[in-house]
Motif scaffolding. Structure first.
Motif, PDB file in Angstrom:
ATOM      1  N   LEU A 190      40.874  30.169   4.899  1.00 21.27           N
ATOM      2  CA  LEU A 190      42.275  30.427   4.526  1.00 21.27           C
ATOM      3  C   LEU A 190      41.686  31.163   3.065  1.00 21.27           C
ATOM      4  N   GLN A 191      42.843  31.635   2.549  1.00 20.35           N
ATOM      5  CA  GLN A 191      42.895  31.944   1.022  1.00 20.35           C
ATOM      6  C   GLN A 191      43.721  30.795   0.406  1.00 20.35           C
ATOM      7  N   TRP A 192      43.382  30.229  -0.829  1.00 17.61           N
ATOM      8  CA  TRP A 192      43.919  29.062  -1.479  1.00 17.61           C
ATOM      9  C   TRP A 192      44.721  30.098  -2.556  1.00 17.61           C
ATOM     10  N   SER A 193      46.025  30.081  -2.516  1.00 20.46           N
ATOM     11  CA  SER A 193      46.591  30.900  -3.679  1.00 20.46           C
ATOM     12  C   SER A 193      46.842  30.000  -4.779  1.00 20.46           C
ATOM     13  N   HIS A 194      46.030  29.826  -5.909  1.00 23.68           N
ATOM     14  CA  HIS A 194      46.167  29.202  -7.064  1.00 23.68           C
ATOM     15  C   HIS A 194      47.252  29.535  -7.894  1.00 23.68           C
ATOM     16  N   MET A 195      47.436  30.616  -8.200  1.00 22.01           N
ATOM     17  CA  MET A 195      48.352  31.269  -9.200  1.00 22.01           C
ATOM     18  C   MET A 195      48.796  32.513  -8.964  1.00 22.01           C
ATOM     19  N   THR A 196      50.151  32.734  -9.164  1.00 22.75           N
ATOM     20  CA  THR A 196      50.878  34.134  -9.258  1.00 22.75           C
ATOM     21  C   THR A 196      51.847  33.845 -10.329  1.00 22.75           C
ATOM     22  N   GLY A 197      51.635  34.930 -11.193  1.00 25.00           N
ATOM     23  CA  GLY A 197      52.657  34.652 -12.556  1.00 25.00           C
ATOM     24  C   GLY A 197      52.940  36.250 -13.082  1.00 25.00           C
ATOM     25  N   VAL A 198      54.212  35.944 -13.591  1.00 24.87           N
ATOM     26  CA  VAL A 198      54.881  37.324 -14.223  1.00 24.87           C
ATOM     27  C   VAL A 198      55.570  37.120 -15.419  1.00 24.87           C
ATOM     28  N   LEU A 199      55.232  38.075 -16.396  1.00 24.61           N
ATOM     29  CA  LEU A 199      55.700  37.847 -17.569  1.00 24.61           C
ATOM     30  C   LEU A 199      57.332  37.810 -17.559  1.00 24.61           C
ATOM     31  N   PRO A 200      57.970  36.734 -18.333  1.00 21.96           N
ATOM     32  CA  PRO A 200      59.183  36.769 -17.965  1.00 21.96           C
ATOM     33  C   PRO A 200      60.292  37.944 -17.782  1.00 21.96           C
ATOM     34  N   GLU A 201      59.889  39.082 -18.617  1.00 22.74           N
ATOM     35  CA  GLU A 201      60.827  40.336 -18.760  1.00 22.74           C
ATOM     36  C   GLU A 201      60.690  41.076 -17.504  1.00 22.74           C
ATOM     37  N   TYR A 202      59.559  40.920 -16.719  1.00 18.55           N
ATOM     38  CA  TYR A 202      59.127  41.623 -15.506  1.00 18.55           C
ATOM     39  C   TYR A 202      59.613  40.632 -14.136  1.00 18.55           C
ATOM     40  N   ARG A 203      60.317  39.681 -14.399  1.00 20.21           N
ATOM     41  CA  ARG A 203      60.462  38.998 -13.204  1.00 20.21           C
ATOM     42  C   ARG A 203      61.729  39.551 -12.326  1.00 20.21           C
ATOM     43  N   GLY A 204      61.881  39.262 -11.142  1.00 12.30           N
ATOM     44  CA  GLY A 204      62.687  39.837 -10.195  1.00 12.30           C
ATOM     45  C   GLY A 204      62.413  40.877  -9.390  1.00 12.30           C
ATOM     46  N   GLY A 205      61.003  40.908  -8.721  1.00 14.94           N
ATOM     47  CA  GLY A 205      60.494  41.481  -7.668  1.00 14.94           C
ATOM     48  C   GLY A 205      59.168  41.488  -7.749  1.00 14.94           C
ATOM     49  N   LEU A 206      58.629  41.663  -9.003  1.00 11.54           N
ATOM     50  CA  LEU A 206      57.180  41.832  -9.096  1.00 11.54           C
ATOM     51  C   LEU A 206      56.412  40.747  -8.593  1.00 11.54           C
ATOM     52  N   GLY A 207      56.678  39.439  -8.634  1.00 13.24           N
ATOM     53  CA  GLY A 207      56.013  38.485  -7.955  1.00 13.24           C
ATOM     54  C   GLY A 207      56.092  38.603  -6.595  1.00 13.24           C
ATOM     55  N   TYR A 208      57.037  39.203  -5.882  1.00 11.22           N
ATOM     56  CA  TYR A 208      57.136  39.457  -4.306  1.00 11.22           C
ATOM     57  C   TYR A 208      56.138  40.460  -3.903  1.00 11.22           C
ATOM     58  N   ARG A 209      56.077  41.547  -4.930  1.00 12.38           N
ATOM     59  CA  ARG A 209      55.133  42.517  -4.469  1.00 12.38           C
ATOM     60  C   ARG A 209      53.746  42.233  -4.707  1.00 12.38           C
ATOM     61  N   LEU A 210      53.432  41.184  -5.770  1.00 13.79           N
ATOM     62  CA  LEU A 210      52.207  40.621  -5.832  1.00 13.79           C
ATOM     63  C   LEU A 210      51.738  39.778  -4.728  1.00 13.79           C
ATOM     64  N   LYS A 211      52.657  38.892  -4.272  1.00  6.86           N
ATOM     65  CA  LYS A 211      52.361  38.234  -3.028  1.00  6.86           C
ATOM     66  C   LYS A 211      52.235  39.167  -1.807  1.00  6.86           C
ATOM     67  N   LEU A 212      53.070  39.988  -1.647  1.00  6.00           N
ATOM     68  CA  LEU A 212      52.774  41.119  -0.351  1.00  6.00           C
ATOM     69  C   LEU A 212      51.469  41.709  -0.590  1.00  6.00           C
ATOM     70  N   ALA A 213      50.852  42.166  -1.842  1.00  4.72           N
ATOM     71  CA  ALA A 213      49.614  42.801  -2.016  1.00  4.72           C
ATOM     72  C   ALA A 213      48.574  41.569  -1.655  1.00  4.72           C
ATOM     73  N   GLN A 214      48.673  40.437  -2.119  1.00  4.54           N
ATOM     74  CA  GLN A 214      47.950  39.293  -1.615  1.00  4.54           C
ATOM     75  C   GLN A 214      47.709  39.374  -0.140  1.00  4.54           C
ATOM     76  N   ARG A 215      48.701  39.360   0.524  1.00  9.77           N
ATOM     77  CA  ARG A 215      48.924  39.349   1.910  1.00  9.77           C
ATOM     78  C   ARG A 215      48.069  40.398   2.659  1.00  9.77           C
ATOM     79  N   GLU A 216      48.359  41.570   2.230  1.00  7.60           N
ATOM     80  CA  GLU A 216      47.553  42.744   2.744  1.00  7.60           C
ATOM     81  C   GLU A 216      45.990  42.448   2.352  1.00  7.60           C
ATOM     82  N   ARG A 217      45.735  42.335   1.122  1.00  3.09           N
ATOM     83  CA  ARG A 217      44.420  42.024   1.021  1.00  3.09           C
ATOM     84  C   ARG A 217      43.798  40.846   2.127  1.00  3.09           C
ATOM     85  N   ALA A 218      44.448  39.803   2.168  1.00  6.64           N
ATOM     86  CA  ALA A 218      43.792  38.893   2.916  1.00  6.64           C
ATOM     87  C   ALA A 218      43.760  39.209   4.484  1.00  6.64           C
TER      88      ALA A 218
END
Length: 180
Positions: A76-104
């Protein structure tokens, strides 16, 4: 909304930028709470996924980091951290998780796991409702005392998110979330 690019991180300079984001996003004051760039260096060379989200000027706005793990005999991949600067929250974390999923998925994985704080309702909603994770494990004070401004003074009890990234229920869940 500015154009944001998500890409693999591979250089020591980029790894140092992730360290700075760890400090900024979580307010860590103890270096023992952070992943140092030397750890990113070797784990990325051996199958870890480390992604950065960048604005048009090349500023890193967020990141997602997972490393190779095993659950019994299941890789498996163990996702240790996903973080976004406060002023860019509201969708960017989701996009990062989707990109992580694609790579995995491209690397042949079917499972990504991570821990989350069951007292953080928005995070639980994100993991279960938006991503389609399930949680069957609970661990008491798994990380010990934290210097994070978010967790300081409370036990680090966590649920383990199990994201079966190729499962039909996950596909349906991701298809039902509006495009960002």
């Amino acid at each position: 909304m500015p154009s944001i690019t998500i890409r693999n991180l591979t250089t020591f300079d980029e790894f140092k930028q992730v360290l700075e984001l760890e400090r900024t996003i979580w307010g860590f004051s103890d270096p023992y709470d952070m992943v140092p760039p030397v750890v990113f260096t070797i784990t990325v060379k051996r199958g870890a996924i480390l992604l950065g989200a960048f604005d048009e000027q090349g500023r890193m706005l967020g990141f997602s980091y997972s490393l190779v793990g095993m659950k019994g005999r299941t890789p498996l991949q163990w996702s240790h951290m996903t973080g976004v600067l406060p002023e860019y929250r509201g969708g960017l974390g989701y996009r990062l998780k989707l990109a992580q999923r694609e790579r995995a998925l491209a690397l042949g994985y079917d499972l990504i796991e991570w821990t989350y704080d069951p007292l953080q309702a928005m995070n639980a909603h994100f993991n279960v409702t938006k991503l389609g994770c399930v949680a069957e494990e609970y661990h008491r004070n798994v990380y010990g005392e934290s210097t994070s401004a978010l967790h300081r003074g409370t036990p680090t009890d966590r649920l383990v998110a199990q994201w079966h990234i190729a499962a039909p229920h996950v596909e349906r869940r991701l298809d039902s979330v509006p495009a960002l």
